[in-house]
Structure formats: C-alpha cells, structure tokens
Design a protein around this motif. Structure first.
Motif, PDB file in Angstrom:
ATOM      1  N   HIS A  65      77.927  -3.099  56.028  1.00  0.00           N
ATOM      2  CA  HIS A  65      77.889  -2.910  54.578  1.00  0.00           C
ATOM      3  C   HIS A  65      77.595  -4.235  53.879  1.00  0.00           C
ATOM      4  CE1 HIS A  65      79.483   1.259  54.557  1.00  0.00           C
ATOM      5  NE2 HIS A  65      80.017   0.868  55.701  1.00  0.00           N
ATOM      6  N   LEU A  66      76.537  -4.228  53.057  1.00  0.00           N
ATOM      7  CA  LEU A  66      76.099  -5.416  52.325  1.00  0.00           C
ATOM      8  C   LEU A  66      75.991  -5.060  50.850  1.00  0.00           C
ATOM      9  CD1 LEU A  66      74.980  -8.379  52.797  1.00  0.00           C
ATOM     10  CD2 LEU A  66      72.702  -7.343  52.656  1.00  0.00           C
ATOM     11  N   LEU A  67      76.635  -5.844  49.981  1.00  0.00           N
ATOM     12  CA  LEU A  67      76.672  -5.532  48.553  1.00  0.00           C
ATOM     13  C   LEU A  67      75.918  -6.574  47.745  1.00  0.00           C
ATOM     14  CD1 LEU A  67      79.506  -4.036  46.499  1.00  0.00           C
ATOM     15  CD2 LEU A  67      78.535  -6.207  45.699  1.00  0.00           C
ATOM     16  N   LEU A  68      75.094  -6.079  46.816  1.00  0.00           N
ATOM     17  CA  LEU A  68      74.295  -6.922  45.931  1.00  0.00           C
ATOM     18  C   LEU A  68      74.570  -6.540  44.479  1.00  0.00           C
ATOM     19  CD1 LEU A  68      70.898  -6.204  47.737  1.00  0.00           C
ATOM     20  CD2 LEU A  68      72.396  -8.132  48.227  1.00  0.00           C
ATOM     21  N   ASP A 100      72.921   1.027  65.001  1.00  0.00           N
ATOM     22  CA  ASP A 100      73.529   0.454  63.798  1.00  0.00           C
ATOM     23  C   ASP A 100      72.758   0.839  62.547  1.00  0.00           C
ATOM     24  OD1 ASP A 100      75.316  -0.762  65.495  1.00  0.00           O
ATOM     25  OD2 ASP A 100      74.285  -2.708  65.475  1.00  0.00           O
ATOM     26  N   THR A 101      73.474   0.839  61.427  1.00  0.00           N
ATOM     27  CA  THR A 101      72.866   1.136  60.128  1.00  0.00           C
ATOM     28  C   THR A 101      73.306   0.083  59.119  1.00  0.00           C
ATOM     29  OG1 THR A 101      72.907   3.522  60.557  1.00  0.00           O
ATOM     30  CG2 THR A 101      72.647   2.838  58.273  1.00  0.00           C
ATOM     31  N   LEU A 102      72.357  -0.448  58.372  1.00  0.00           N
ATOM     32  CA  LEU A 102      72.680  -1.352  57.275  1.00  0.00           C
ATOM     33  C   LEU A 102      72.835  -0.534  56.000  1.00  0.00           C
ATOM     34  CD1 LEU A 102      73.058  -4.315  56.346  1.00  0.00           C
ATOM     35  CD2 LEU A 102      70.621  -4.305  55.743  1.00  0.00           C
ATOM     36  N   HIS A 103      74.042  -0.544  55.424  1.00  0.00           N
ATOM     37  CA  HIS A 103      74.324   0.157  54.180  1.00  0.00           C
ATOM     38  C   HIS A 103      74.217  -0.854  53.040  1.00  0.00           C
ATOM     39  CE1 HIS A 103      75.948   3.644  56.416  1.00  0.00           C
ATOM     40  NE2 HIS A 103      76.421   2.720  57.231  1.00  0.00           N
ATOM     41  N   LEU A 104      73.200  -0.712  52.212  1.00  0.00           N
ATOM     42  CA  LEU A 104      72.992  -1.608  51.082  1.00  0.00           C
ATOM     43  C   LEU A 104      73.652  -1.012  49.841  1.00  0.00           C
ATOM     44  CD1 LEU A 104      69.272  -2.577  51.667  1.00  0.00           C
ATOM     45  CD2 LEU A 104      71.172  -4.191  51.535  1.00  0.00           C
ATOM     46  N   HIS A 105      74.673  -1.687  49.335  1.00  0.00           N
ATOM     47  CA  HIS A 105      75.371  -1.258  48.127  1.00  0.00           C
ATOM     48  C   HIS A 105      74.781  -2.019  46.947  1.00  0.00           C
ATOM     49  CE1 HIS A 105      78.843   0.802  50.166  1.00  0.00           C
ATOM     50  NE2 HIS A 105      78.365   0.077  51.171  1.00  0.00           N
ATOM     51  N   LEU A 106      74.197  -1.294  46.015  1.00  0.00           N
ATOM     52  CA  LEU A 106      73.559  -1.893  44.853  1.00  0.00           C
ATOM     53  C   LEU A 106      74.424  -1.635  43.622  1.00  0.00           C
ATOM     54  CD1 LEU A 106      70.860  -3.378  44.093  1.00  0.00           C
ATOM     55  CD2 LEU A 106      70.044  -1.125  43.320  1.00  0.00           C
ATOM     56  N   VAL A 107      75.022  -2.689  43.075  1.00  0.00           N
ATOM     57  CA  VAL A 107      75.812  -2.584  41.849  1.00  0.00           C
ATOM     58  C   VAL A 107      74.872  -2.876  40.685  1.00  0.00           C
ATOM     59  CG1 VAL A 107      77.766  -3.502  40.536  1.00  0.00           C
ATOM     60  CG2 VAL A 107      77.916  -3.297  43.026  1.00  0.00           C
ATOM     61  N   THR A 108      74.686  -1.892  39.829  1.00  0.00           N
ATOM     62  CA  THR A 108      73.660  -2.021  38.814  1.00  0.00           C
ATOM     63  C   THR A 108      74.030  -1.260  37.550  1.00  0.00           C
ATOM     64  OG1 THR A 108      71.254  -1.817  38.455  1.00  0.00           O
ATOM     65  CG2 THR A 108      72.338  -0.034  39.659  1.00  0.00           C
ATOM     66  N   ILE A 115      64.634  -0.121  38.408  1.00  0.00           N
ATOM     67  CA  ILE A 115      63.939  -1.326  38.870  1.00  0.00           C
ATOM     68  C   ILE A 115      64.396  -1.681  40.280  1.00  0.00           C
ATOM     69  CG2 ILE A 115      63.565  -3.789  38.457  1.00  0.00           C
ATOM     70  CD1 ILE A 115      64.014  -3.239  35.471  1.00  0.00           C
ATOM     71  N   GLY A 116      65.719  -1.677  40.471  1.00  0.00           N
ATOM     72  CA  GLY A 116      66.269  -2.026  41.769  1.00  0.00           C
ATOM     73  C   GLY A 116      65.877  -1.056  42.858  1.00  0.00           C
ATOM     74  N   LEU A 117      65.939   0.227  42.541  1.00  0.00           N
ATOM     75  CA  LEU A 117      65.582   1.232  43.542  1.00  0.00           C
ATOM     76  C   LEU A 117      64.094   1.199  43.871  1.00  0.00           C
ATOM     77  CD1 LEU A 117      67.837   4.216  42.462  1.00  0.00           C
ATOM     78  CD2 LEU A 117      68.032   2.818  44.516  1.00  0.00           C
ATOM     79  N   VAL A 133      70.966   3.276  51.222  1.00  0.00           N
ATOM     80  CA  VAL A 133      71.217   2.626  49.936  1.00  0.00           C
ATOM     81  C   VAL A 133      72.206   3.457  49.141  1.00  0.00           C
ATOM     82  CG1 VAL A 133      70.205   1.890  47.741  1.00  0.00           C
ATOM     83  CG2 VAL A 133      68.943   1.539  49.874  1.00  0.00           C
ATOM     84  N   ILE A 134      73.238   2.796  48.623  1.00  0.00           N
ATOM     85  CA  ILE A 134      74.246   3.455  47.798  1.00  0.00           C
ATOM     86  C   ILE A 134      74.325   2.716  46.476  1.00  0.00           C
ATOM     87  CG2 ILE A 134      76.664   4.167  47.614  1.00  0.00           C
ATOM     88  CD1 ILE A 134      76.806   3.985  50.689  1.00  0.00           C
ATOM     89  N   VAL A 135      74.188   3.443  45.389  1.00  0.00           N
ATOM     90  CA  VAL A 135      74.183   2.844  44.050  1.00  0.00           C
ATOM     91  C   VAL A 135      75.550   2.975  43.405  1.00  0.00           C
ATOM     92  CG1 VAL A 135      73.183   2.997  41.734  1.00  0.00           C
ATOM     93  CG2 VAL A 135      71.733   3.280  43.748  1.00  0.00           C
ATOM     94  N   HIS A 136      76.038   1.871  42.841  1.00  0.00           N
ATOM     95  CA  HIS A 136      77.303   1.860  42.109  1.00  0.00           C
ATOM     96  C   HIS A 136      77.015   1.504  40.652  1.00  0.00           C
ATOM     97  CE1 HIS A 136      79.701   1.764  45.881  1.00  0.00           C
ATOM     98  NE2 HIS A 136      78.696   1.034  46.318  1.00  0.00           N
ATOM     99  N   ASN A 137      77.549   2.266  39.744  1.00  0.00           N
ATOM    100  CA  ASN A 137      77.384   1.992  38.323  1.00  0.00           C
ATOM    101  C   ASN A 137      78.343   0.890  37.903  1.00  0.00           C
ATOM    102  OD1 ASN A 137      78.176   2.398  35.359  1.00  0.00           O
ATOM    103  ND2 ASN A 137      76.304   3.617  35.541  1.00  0.00           N
TER     104      ASN A 137
END
Length: 357
Positions: A65-68, A100-108, A115-117, A133-137
């Motif tokens: 899990h990687l968060l940006l 393995d799976t890289l889960h990209l958490h996008l806080v936006t 734009i990010g997506l 990809v998982i989007v967080h508001n």
C-alpha cells in the motif's frame, strides 16, 4: 472510515483476457479504480474490493500500500508535473513478485480527482506489475482526522490558529485510526520524489524495524531543527537535540514515511503521545513551535522516544534543498547534508531540481 463520495459513481476493472494470460505470465497487469459515490462507505468498498479481487489470489501474495496526496492540482501545473515525474520513475524501476499487488491510495479533492486519475490511467497502462487504485476524498478524511489532531495543530502548523483544513497534514500521525484494520502497513510519500530503485525494496525495509518501532523515517538533512530548538539547546548546552548525525538528533523529514499501522495500533506509548496533554507537555519541555505538520510531531517525539522510529538510511530520502546553507548555517550545513551511498530516492524539497538520469 469516511465515505468516498463523488458526483458520479463509477468503477472499472482492467485485466488481461483469459486467452492472453499465458502470454502475459508474470507481466500480467490488472487495475481497479474505485471512485465511490452515493452513500457507500470505505468499509463497504473494501469488502467489495476484497470480494472482486484484481486477479485470483496466489500463495504468498502481498498487498503493498502506497499513499499519495494530490490536492489543488487544478491550480498547479508544477504539482502535476512533479506527480507525473515521480510516478514515471516509480513505474520505470518497479518490479514486484508475480503474486504481489501495488495498491495506490490517492488522497484528492473533487477538482483534482479527474486530473489524478487521468494521469494514473496513462502511466499505469504499461506497468509491469499488478496494481489497484483507491481514491480517498480529502474532505472525508479531514472530518475523521480533526478530532484526533486538533490539539496538536496549533503547535505544528503555520500561523497561530487551528484550521480544519490543516488536519490533512497530520494524516500520517493518525493513519492507524483512519485506514481499515485489514491494512497493516502503508508507505506515504511526497510527490517531489524521483525513484532510482525498485519500490518493493522500500517495502522490505519494514522487515528491518527493531522491536518497539512503529514508523520508518529518514533524518532531516538541513539544520532545520538546530534552529527550531534554539531555546532548548541554549538551556541544555550538552544536548544532542538538533545536533548533526551520526551522534546527534537532527530531526526527521517526512517525505518518505513507512507506517506500520498494526504496530501503531498496538503501541500504548505512541497512542498516549497523541493525547493533548502529552503534546502540550513535550512542546513546553522543548519550547517547540513548528510549521511542518506531521514532520514536526515525529521530530519532537523522536527527541523524547527515539525507539519508536526505525531510521531510514539517507539514500532512501536524499533531500536536495539547501535553503539553510544560505540563511545562517553555512558553517555546519555540510554536517547535516552529507549522504554517502547510492541514492535510492531523490527528494526535490523546496522546489529543488532533481538530477537528470
């Protein structure tokens, strides 16, 4: 967990077709983008994602899990350029295990989400590993964070007030309260980075945490905290606080953060340090007032309880900013700034250009 809302509810899954799976082999890529909507909560979204995995689970599969943070991008072409450069370098060097799976958490925010997506959709098209990809508001996260970090904001934020919107800069501090318990480890990174090695190697650093450590973080590479702790240093002339490495305590830089969420949840000491009375006690002891959010909190706690932290080698967060060299600390600057070894991640903090390949 905050609801993931949006003006529209849509999601899709991209996976190799069955006929192509054999040919794709370990290079198979599968992506799921969840944008949320309606009244669905993060927890229900997590259950749904678990029920419809990116691909059949395999023995030994790991979720990385990687968060940006990606907000206000519609106003900042520079931010978009940094994000694109960082992600492109991450994908260029990224090689994960076949299971393995890289889960990209996008806080936006709402304006930056598309734009990010769009940026991720273009870049991930050629990724050599499974990803999600998982989007967080950002507003939903802030709502959850504010009651936890409100008391510390006045000590570690610019200005004298406590602003609701500033809470997001303390996300890493309380991430263990925000993310679902199924996520036990996560890495949070700034966008002004350039990756020179496989991101999986950074995740492997979790295995090097000593007993009692809950967070992995690199030292600050400027005399920022030599300056910030000036009063404490004057009253305690033999202190290591603010002194350069290897023997001193120069403070931390939060550009690359390894958060062992399970350890953070289990650590009685760490959670006590989040209490307003403890924050007040430490800021008074060290006469500390910062403006760098989570970085200041981790730095102050590290002065008092260094064993809560696994110190990353400087090559994992090779900071490039030299502002303090020209603002009163040229005589000691190099003692903080030196970093031996092959750089794994460059950090172009304070808008410093990153070396070209």
């Amino acid at each position: 967990m905050a609801a993931l809302r949006g003006p529209a509810r849509r999601g899709w899954m991209r996976c190799p077709q069955p006929a192509a799976l054999a040919a794709a082999a370990a290079m198979a890529v599968c992506a799921f983008y969840y944008l949320g909507g309606g009244g669905e909560t993060f927890s229900s979204a997590t259950r749904r994602l678990r029920a419809t995995p990116s691909a059949p689970a395999r023995a030994g599969a790991r979720g990385l899990h990687l968060l940006l943070m990606f907000t206000k991008a519609e106003r900042s072409p520079a931010l978009r350029d940094k994000a694109q450069a960082a992600l492109r370098s991450l994908l260029r060097h990224g090689r994960l295990g076949p299971a393995d799976t890289l889960h990209l958490h996008l806080v936006t925010d709402g304006a930056s989400r598309d734009i990010g997506l769009g940026l991720l959709r273009d870049l991930l098209r050629g990724a050599a590993f499974r990803h999600q990809v998982i989007v967080h508001n950002v507003n939903e996260l802030t709502e959850k964070l504010f009651p936890i970090v409100e008391a510390m904001q006045k000590h570690f934020s610019a200005g004298s007030g406590t602003y609701y919107s500033d809470s997001i800069f303390f996300l890493s501090v309380a991430m263990h309260h925000i993310m679902p318990k199924e996520i036990t480890q996560i890495i949070q990174v700034d966008l002004d980075l350039k990756y020179k090695t496989n991101i999986q190697d950074l995740f492997d650093e979790f295995d090097n945490f000593p007993e009692g450590a809950v967070i992995g973080i690199a030292r600050e590479m400027q005399p920022v905290y030599r300056h910030a702790f000036w009063q404490y240093r004057r009253e305690n002339p033999q202190t290591k606080v603010g002194e350069p490495p290897p023997d001193g305590l120069p403070g931390f830089n939060s550009g690359v953060l390894l958060l062992n969420l399970e350890a953070m949840r289990q650590s009685k000491l760490y959670n006590e340090l989040l209490e307003p009375t403890m924050v007040q006690k430490l800021t008074e002891k060290y006469h500390f007032k910062g403006h760098l959010g989570d970085q200041d909190f981790f730095t102050m706690v590290g002065m008092e309880h260094p064993k809560l932290f696994h110190v990353l080698d400087c090559t994992w967060n090779r900071q490039l900013c030299t502002w303090w060299r020209d603002h009163g600390y040229s005589d000691v600057f190099d003692q903080y700034f030196q970093c031996e070894g092959e750089v794994k991640i460059y950090h172009g903090n304070c808008n410093t250009p990153i070396p070209e390949d």
